[in-house]
Motif scaffolding. Structure first.
Motif, PDB file in Angstrom:
ATOM      1  N   TYR A 132      36.668  39.606  45.898  1.00 36.19           N
ATOM      2  CA  TYR A 132      36.557  39.026  44.560  1.00 36.19           C
ATOM      3  C   TYR A 132      35.971  37.606  44.648  1.00 36.19           C
ATOM      4  CZ  TYR A 132      37.912  37.685  39.800  1.00 36.19           C
ATOM      5  OH  TYR A 132      37.900  37.273  38.492  1.00 36.19           O
ATOM      6  N   LYS A 133      34.898  37.368  43.916  1.00 34.37           N
ATOM      7  CA  LYS A 133      34.192  36.079  43.854  1.00 34.37           C
ATOM      8  C   LYS A 133      33.719  35.578  45.221  1.00 34.37           C
ATOM      9  CE  LYS A 133      36.169  34.410  39.507  1.00 34.37           C
ATOM     10  NZ  LYS A 133      36.833  33.307  38.785  1.00 34.37           N
TER      11      LYS A 133
ATOM     12  N   ARG B 291      30.490  33.492  45.216  1.00 34.63           N
ATOM     13  CA  ARG B 291      30.411  32.228  44.458  1.00 34.63           C
ATOM     14  C   ARG B 291      29.982  31.083  45.359  1.00 34.63           C
ATOM     15  NH1 ARG B 291      33.194  31.571  39.407  1.00 34.63           N
ATOM     16  NH2 ARG B 291      32.709  33.476  38.239  1.00 34.63           N
TER      17      ARG B 291
ATOM     18  N   ASP C 272      31.284  37.557  39.569  1.00 33.33           N
ATOM     19  CA  ASP C 272      32.585  37.645  40.229  1.00 33.33           C
ATOM     20  C   ASP C 272      32.568  38.606  41.418  1.00 33.33           C
ATOM     21  OD1 ASP C 272      33.705  35.867  38.476  1.00 33.33           O
ATOM     22  OD2 ASP C 272      34.588  37.379  37.171  1.00 33.33           O
TER      23      ASP C 272
END
Length: 935
Positions: free
Chosen positions: A68-69, A72, A182
């Protein structure tokens, strides 16, 4: 009554927007965030509010989906330290900060919104995030406010219109399309449009899965089959949690509004001067302040008592009020004295009777309707006659100027009693014009502030807010603004008294506050022996002005107008049709559509083909680029006409017959003086027409001009600071520095250096001051990048001390975040710590240039002071008229010329007396019947 509403602010969404909107300002994200929040609360007046943050720890989504993410990017390095500042700032605005470990801000906002709905409290979620559209619920009163581009309010119908589905269907769309930001993968083959269409058709993700075999598109069917096992996880990842246990309830988020003093303290701590000033109450201080005892002198006895108090104190604050910002044309309306904090006496001299009592046409000043003779406008002769003529139109509360002058003149002229002020140069000029010369300049708060931080603003309002925690009475509160603005002599008398007396008081208090700070910074000598005495030097220089011969400019104008018309005719001939040369659209059509020239650049806003000077210069190099050459010539001629040849005669004072420029000593961070109204430092000197403009500057009849110019002062500074033996030796032997440089780099004898080699050496000598690299050098010399790099490499091989000094200066600048000139003048450079490589590189170039240019500027300032003092000491009539970069222009009677030339050369060549530079300074002095002849 304000409608009850809870505003939930998606903090990081606004923080990133604030960061990218103001990257160059130190703590720019914090500043912009403050502005955004203040605008929000001012416009919407929330009864409840919270700023909701993501926590740095992993959330439950990371636990159930480690990727998750994962894609980023890291937070920008210069934003990271601003986050805690922003949190403190938000709390200083009385806005609660809410966050919960293990969950995202979306989950906290979702929970608070649902809690508020149950309590009947409508909620507004301030965010551009599409994920939050799933929370919109009109019956419960939840809306989203996207204020990224204006203000877009999104209710249920808005979600349907913007996202294609209803709020309760948003999660299903997100599950199908995934969220790349995400790192959440959706269904292969289904994008955002496909997801919206499917959900709109079938109603829900479950219904789509139930009918997946019926779907028309094969990619949709196969994608859903492959994603069956992970879709429950994806749906959970994109679903906002709304049932958390939080440490606060909506009732805890009641908003009391902004506390002015608390917010102001936060703004001041962060150095946000404009916000600090806005949150400082007018006429009052947040810190304990002396009682304000501001009054007008009602009698001459009041004035005599004030003069005695000023003498006893040994120093006093001084300020003048006039009818104009132009010190050469404004008339004295009154002046203020302040000898101790909180005391201020205003001496009214020329306040007019109320409008109903004033005789028609009686207004003084430079207005066309003035009933006064023009000869009085400059107070020629005895200024007392000016006030005598005004007497029938004056308010009886004014004191008679003749008596005021008798009482006050000895105090103003007494060098033993120090005068403190804010921008004292203006007051010195106004008072001298009115027969009240001032001696004993003690302190100037504007000059002190500039020494402490050249980047800041140095007006009285900003200084008072920054250093005294007080906001002065605004000028507009006394005279109004816009078309309704009055002159000071027409303002309400009692308001004028308070405003004027406050100015003198605050100037005195600021000087007492800032003086010790300058001393503590080790800048006392630079202040006392350079910047402060320069105030009086510039006051006299500007007030004296310089004579202009309009006939010279008129002859030049005739020639330039002919050249302009010839350029216009040739451009039309080349274009094959008439067109407006000043219209970018028409010019672009001719250049690119009709003549087929290549489009080299487009404008930022309209993306139209650019026609600016850089583009035309490049096009002019082409074989088919004659029209670009003609256009450049047309623009050059038009600029000379509009900026100088036609404009300068209109700026001559009608009474003095002279041109009065302004030189600003607290404007340029390097310490250079800036010229304006008109700017005489930008007169081009490399073209024949530009030099011809200087021919219009002439001395008073029968006198002579002397022009002194430093020889290679910035290169001498580099040689001295670097301690380079090659450059130092060349200067000591009086050699041509560029020829010596070429000889060293090219490995040829001095006498064998060719002009092209000297030009290349000159380009490098000056280029190194501005951090010029091989790419820029290759462009300026018309050589290859490889050749330019080799030249620079050889330069630093022969003069390694220069390279070492440049790198050491950069390293020191990076460590300190600022640079200092040879005598200690400071310039902070915030972009030295920028995460943007381009901005950081530019800041490093500025650092090197500031040390060099700033040191040269300090020396020039000192030279001006030394020369003015020498003239005064010997009682000579000669006057310093202009300063242009490294050049001084003087006019003198012929019998003084030899002595003045000697004093001028001595003043300039000995101007490093506050700290020996370590290399000889050389000044060339020339004489002429006009400025051009001196060159």
């Amino acid at each position: 009554m304000t409608e009850r509403r809870l505003y939930l602010i998606d903090a990081f969404a606004l923080i990133f927007r604030a960061y990218y909107g103001n990257m160059r300002l130190k703590n720019g994200a914090a500043y912009t965030m403050a502005r955004m929040l203040l605008a929000l609360v001012a416009q919407h007046k929330p009864t409840h509010i919270a700023a909701v943050f993501d926590r740095p720890e992993p959330t439950f989504r990371h636990e159930i989906y480690p990727e998750y993410k994962a894609n980023r990017a890291e937070m920008p390095e210069d934003l990271r330290p601003q986050v805690p500042l922003i949190k403190d700032l938000i709390q200083a605005l009385n806005i609660p900060v809410v966050e919960l470990a293990g969950y995202e801000a979306d989950d906290v906002m979702g929970t608070l919104a649902r809690m508020a709905s149950r309590e009947g409290l409508p909620t507004v979620i301030v965010s551009p995030d599409k994920d939050l559209l799933q929370l919109v619920d009109d019956p419960g009163g939840v809306q989203v406010l996207n204020n990224r581009d204006g203000e877009v309010w999104i209710d249920r119908a808005g979600v349907k219109a913007r996202f294609g589905v209803w709020p309760e269907q948003v999660v299903d769309v997100l599950a199908l399309m995934g969220d790349a930001s995400d790192n959440v993968k959706g269904v292969d083959g289904i994008g955002e449009k496909g997801a919206r269409d499917l959900v709109d058709q079938y109603g829900s993700l479950d219904a789509i899965l139930a009918h997946r075999g019926e779907l028309k598109r094969k990619a949709h069917r196969e994608g859903l089959e492959a994603a069956l096992d992970r879709l429950p996880l994806v749906r959970r990842l994109v679903t906002v949690v709304t049932d958390l246990t939080l440490p606060v309830t909506p009732a805890d988020l009641a908003y009391p509004g902004v506390d002015m003093a608390q917010a102001r303290n936060a703004f001041k701590a962060l150095g946000f001067e404009q916000l600090t000033k806005e949150f400082t109450a007018v006429g009052s201080a947040t810190a304990p302040a002396p009682e304000r005892r501001y009054r007008a002198a009602a009698t001459l006895a009041d004035l005599e008592a004030a003069v005695a108090a000023c003498r006893q104190a040994g120093r006093f604050g001084l300020d003048t009020e006039t009818t104009s910002l132009d010190p050469v044309r404004g008339h004295l309306v009154g002046l203020s004295l302040a000898w101790q904090e909180g005391d201020g006496l205003y001496v009214p001299l020329a306040h007019l009777k109320p409008g109903s009592e004033a005789a028609e046409g009686a207004l003084p000043g430079l207005l066309p309707e003035s009933g006064l003779p023009e000869a009085l406008l400059d107070l020629r002769g005895d200024p007392e006659a000016f006030f005598d003529d005004l007497a029938p139109h004056l308010d009886p509360r004014n004191l008679p100027f003749r008596e005021v002058r008798r009482i006050l003149a000895p105090l103003l002229a007494d060098p033993a009693v120090a005068k403190a002020g804010q921008n004292l140069k203006y007051d010195l000029q106004v008072l001298r014009r009115h027969g009240l010369p001032v001696a004993g300049v003690g302190d100037d708060s504007m000059v002190l502030s500039f020494l402490l931080d050249a980047r800041s603003r140095h007006n009285l309002d900003d200084l008072s807010s920054r250093h005294l925690d007080l906001r002065p009475i605004p000028f507009e509160a006394v005279v109004g603004k816009g078309k309704a603005q009055k002159r000071f002599d027409e303002a309400d008398f009692d308001q004028a008294v308070q405003y004027a007396a406050e100015d003198a008081d605050l100037a005195l208090r600021l000087c007492r506050k800032l003086g010790p700070l300058v001393d503590a910074a080790g800048l006392e000598r630079l202040y006392r022996e350079v910047d402060l005495p320069l105030v009086a030097v510039l006051a006299d220089l500007e007030l004296d002005g310089v004579r202009l011969d309009p006939a010279v400019l008129e002859r030049l104008a005739v020639d330039l107008r002919a050249q302009r018309e010839a350029s216009l005719a040739r451009a039309v001939e080349l274009a094959g049709e008439p067109f407006n040369l000043n219209s970018p659209a028409q010019l672009g059509r001719i250049l690119y559509e009709k003549l087929g020239l290549p489009v080299l650049k487009r404008t930022d806003k309209t993306k139209a083909p650019a026609t600016d000077e850089d583009v035309l210069t490049e096009l002019a190099q082409r074989e088919d680029g004659e029209i670009a050459q003609v256009l450049l010539r047309h623009r050059q001629v038009q600029k000379l006409l509009s900026t100088y040849v036609e404009a300068l005669p209109t700026m001559v004072n009608p009474v003095t017959g002279r041109l009065h420029t302004r030189l600003h000593q607290a404007a340029v961070a390097t310490g250079r003086l800036a010229s304006s109204d008109p700017n005489l430092q930008n007169i081009p000197v490399r073209t024949e027409e530009g030099r011809a403009i200087r021919a219009a500057f002439v001395p008073r009849p029968g006198w002579v001009f002397l022009d002194a110019d430093y020889s290679q002062i910035e290169l001498r500074v580099v040689a001295a600071l670097a301690g380079d033996p090659v450059l130092l030796g060349a200067f000591e032997r009086g050699e041509d520095i560029h020829r010596r440089t070429a000889s060293e780099v090219m490995g040829v004898p001095m006498e064998a250096v060719e002009p092209s080699q000297r030009s290349a050496a000159k380009a490098v000598n000056f280029g190194l001051l501005y951090g010029q690299g091989a790419f820029a050098l290759s462009g300026s010399l018309g050589i290859t990048f490889k050749e330019a790099k080799a030249f620079i490499d050889r330069y630093f091989e022969r003069m390694p001390k220069v390279a070492e000094w440049i790198e050491a200066t950069k390293a020191r600048a990076l460590e300190d975040g600022l640079v200092r000139t040879r005598w200690g003048r400071v310039r902070p450079i915030p972009d030295l710590h920028s995460s943007n490589p381009g901005l950081k590189a530019q800041a490093l170039r500025e650092a090197v240039n500031t040390v060099v240019q700033g040191t040269a500027a300090d020396i020039m300032r000192r030279a001006m002071v030394r020369f003015a003092q020498a003239l005064a000491k010997e009682g000579l009539a000669a006057r310093l008229l202009l300063q242009v970069h490294d050049e001084l222009l003087v006019e003198a009677p012929p019998e003084e010329a030899d002595r003045v030339e000697a004093l001028l050369r001595e003043a300039m060549e000995g101007a490093d007396d506050l700290g020996t530079l370590g290399v000889s300074l050389a000044a060339e002095v020339r004489r002429g019947a006009n400025w051009m002849e001196c060159k």
